[in-house]
Design a protein around this motif. Structure first.
Motif, mmCIF file in Angstrom:
data_model
loop_
_atom_site.group_PDB
_atom_site.id
_atom_site.type_symbol
_atom_site.label_atom_id
_atom_site.label_comp_id
_atom_site.label_asym_id
_atom_site.label_seq_id
_atom_site.Cartn_x
_atom_site.Cartn_y
_atom_site.Cartn_z
ATOM 1 N N LYS A 187 -10.038 -0.874 -11.457
ATOM 2 C CA LYS A 187 -9.162 0.059 -10.785
ATOM 3 C C LYS A 187 -7.744 -0.585 -10.830
ATOM 4 O O LYS A 187 -7.453 -1.747 -10.703
ATOM 5 C CB LYS A 187 -9.691 0.286 -9.364
ATOM 6 N N PRO A 188 -6.634 0.296 -11.036
ATOM 7 C CA PRO A 188 -5.484 -0.208 -10.719
ATOM 8 C C PRO A 188 -5.054 -0.910 -9.447
ATOM 9 O O PRO A 188 -5.480 -0.585 -8.400
ATOM 10 C CB PRO A 188 -4.572 0.920 -10.856
ATOM 11 N N VAL A 189 -4.479 -2.068 -9.423
ATOM 12 C CA VAL A 189 -4.089 -2.819 -8.236
ATOM 13 C C VAL A 189 -3.155 -1.813 -7.227
ATOM 14 O O VAL A 189 -3.324 -1.873 -5.946
ATOM 15 C CB VAL A 189 -3.275 -4.140 -8.327
ATOM 16 N N ILE A 190 -2.433 -1.067 -7.683
ATOM 17 C CA ILE A 190 -1.462 -0.353 -7.090
ATOM 18 C C ILE A 190 -1.060 0.938 -7.777
ATOM 19 O O ILE A 190 -0.906 0.950 -8.871
ATOM 20 C CB ILE A 190 -0.211 -1.018 -6.284
ATOM 21 N N GLU A 191 -1.388 2.217 -7.055
ATOM 22 C CA GLU A 191 -1.316 3.398 -7.850
ATOM 23 C C GLU A 191 0.213 4.219 -7.523
ATOM 24 O O GLU A 191 0.602 3.749 -6.484
ATOM 25 C CB GLU A 191 -2.373 4.342 -7.370
ATOM 26 N N PRO A 192 0.504 4.908 -8.174
ATOM 27 C CA PRO A 192 1.758 5.755 -7.810
ATOM 28 C C PRO A 192 1.450 6.602 -6.622
ATOM 29 O O PRO A 192 0.239 6.748 -6.357
ATOM 30 C CB PRO A 192 1.870 6.366 -9.166
ATOM 31 N N ARG A 193 2.589 7.124 -6.041
ATOM 32 C CA ARG A 193 2.401 7.681 -4.935
ATOM 33 C C ARG A 193 3.212 9.142 -4.952
ATOM 34 O O ARG A 193 4.168 9.297 -5.196
ATOM 35 C CB ARG A 193 3.173 7.325 -3.659
ATOM 36 N N GLU A 194 2.224 10.459 -5.182
ATOM 37 C CA GLU A 194 3.088 11.573 -5.513
ATOM 38 C C GLU A 194 4.046 11.886 -4.068
ATOM 39 O O GLU A 194 3.737 11.914 -2.937
ATOM 40 C CB GLU A 194 1.900 12.603 -5.326
ATOM 41 N N GLY A 195 5.148 12.593 -4.558
ATOM 42 C CA GLY A 195 6.134 12.706 -3.612
ATOM 43 C C GLY A 195 6.960 11.831 -3.146
ATOM 44 O O GLY A 195 8.076 12.190 -2.305
ATOM 45 N N TYR A 196 6.822 10.487 -3.620
ATOM 46 C CA TYR A 196 7.814 9.449 -3.279
ATOM 47 C C TYR A 196 8.608 8.896 -4.607
ATOM 48 O O TYR A 196 8.509 9.527 -5.656
ATOM 49 C CB TYR A 196 7.001 8.151 -2.664
ATOM 50 N N TRP A 197 9.475 7.865 -4.442
ATOM 51 C CA TRP A 197 10.287 7.446 -5.460
ATOM 52 C C TRP A 197 9.335 6.685 -6.487
ATOM 53 O O TRP A 197 9.762 6.618 -7.711
ATOM 54 C CB TRP A 197 11.218 6.368 -4.792
ATOM 55 N N ASP A 198 8.105 6.284 -6.297
ATOM 56 C CA ASP A 198 7.319 5.735 -7.290
ATOM 57 C C ASP A 198 6.242 6.459 -7.695
ATOM 58 O O ASP A 198 4.925 6.206 -7.798
ATOM 59 C CB ASP A 198 6.864 4.391 -6.805
#
Length: 373
Positions: A187-198
């Motif tokens: 699994k990815p270490v860190i995922e994107p966040r919907e609605g945020y800058w990333d």
């Protein structure tokens, strides 16, 4: 260098702090080591890692248990174009007796492993660190559902290229040895966040281990809407390699704002632990900070969140002086990496290339520059 004024204070001695989603600047007395740019020595012509059959890109070097220096780098066949890095790149290992090299290819470390994995079709931009008795190989990977480009069919449609790009995620492989075997986390270490800058991707990891606490600081690159600028950096931390990697700020870091240009981007950090603080170098995409477009800046932090510019902020240049007395200018000096031994920077590495125009290369390789220390 022409002084450029940032909102709140001058460039010199600036700290960047998050406040209500905006970046403000306050003065801070930075430590005064040797300026990073003043450490740079002439580069050896025969150093680094190259292979005329492959595009070679960003590297990360570590001294292995055998006493030799192991470079983990990106490569993909010249049977397809340079722009096919997002579909065809793989992480490989090369070795040398000294940090300068030349490095000799040994093996593919993170090969294609299937479209069902988040990093199953491409691995790129590795960063290697040692964590206790293990080696951690961070990278980004992607997957896609169309055929991988080949010599016979090298073209990727714009839609497919974007699809592969938008699937970029930070990954991790773990081993007890630089020789492997490598356990790839599924699994990815860190995922994107919907609605945020990333919201779009997570990419280009920059890890650093605090030896006092064992915590792993991890920066990553993202954006709100895919390839639409600006590309910004976030910061997270985990107490162990498998995480959870918790964001230390909801906002991006290193967001510079000026009266002339509020989209000054920095990217591709390399971070290391320097006895009692973090230090990092980053690419100054516009040149508004260090005075050279595509040059580097040198920054430091006590907590990994609030970063300070050194008084002499410039870290590196695209103008290279070689040991034989010649000089060259490169359109790109990318994915800069610093080899640090005993908390002291000893060598600077970067991906460079030959070509008449930016991103139109005839050849690329990883070069190395010795540093005074």
């Amino acid at each position: 260098m022409k002084r450029r004024t940032f909102i709140g204070t001058s460039l010199k001695g600036t700290t960047l702090l998050a406040s209500s989603g905006l970046w403000n600047c306050v003065t801070h007395n930075a430590p005064k080591p040797i300026a990073f740019m003043d450490r740079i020595l002439p580069a050896p012509k025969d150093g680094g890692f190259r292979d005329d059959n492959y595009w070679i890109w960003g590297s990360s070097v570590i001294k292995g248990e055998d006493g030799k220096y192991h470079m983990f780098a990106s490569r993909w066949s010249k049977d397809v174009g340079f722009g096919n890095w997002v579909t065809n790149s793989e992480v490989v290992r090369a070795v040398a007796d000294t940090p300068v090299g030349p490095y000799i290819f040994q093996e593919v470390v993170l090969p294609v492993r299937g479209k069902e994995f988040f990093d199953g079709m491409c691995t790129h931009n590795p960063r290697i660190v040692q964590y206790k008795d293990k080696y951690l190989l961070y990278h980004f990977g992607t997957t896609y559902d169309f055929p991988m480009p080949t010599k016979e069919n090298p073209t990727v449609t714009e839609d497919n290229w974007r699809k592969a790009w938008m699937n970029k995620r930070v990954g991790l492989a773990i081993s007890n040895s630089v020789f492997g075997p490598w356990e790839r986390v599924d699994k990815p270490v860190i995922e994107p966040r919907e609605g945020y800058w990333d919201a779009s991707i997570t990419s280009n990891p920059a890890p650093a281990v605090d030896p006092k606490t064992g915590n792993i600081l991890l920066m990553y690159k993202s954006s709100t809407d895919g390839l639409v600028p600006p590309l910004l950096l976030g910061v997270s931390m985990a107490s162990s390699p498998r995480g959870e990697y918790k964001r230390l700020s909801a906002n991006p870091i290193f967001r510079f704002e000026t009266e002339q240009n509020n989209l000054i981007d920095v990217e591709d950090p390399y971070i290391w632990w320097a006895n009692d603080r973090y230090e990092a170098i980053l690419k100054d995409r516009s040149g508004e900070i260090c005075g050279e477009e595509g040059g580097g800046i040198h920054v430091w932090s006590e907590d990994g969140i609030h970063w300070n510019l050194f008084d002499k902020v410039k870290a590196y240049s695209r103008n290279i002086e070689w040991e034989d007395g010649t000089r060259s200018h490169h359109n790109h000096f990318e994915r800069a990496f610093v080899l640090v031994e005993d908390a002291k920077p000893t060598h600077l590495f970067a991906a460079v290339g030959e070509g008449k125009k930016a991103w139109q290369f005839e050849n690329t390789w990883n070069m190395v520059i010795p540093l005074k220390h």
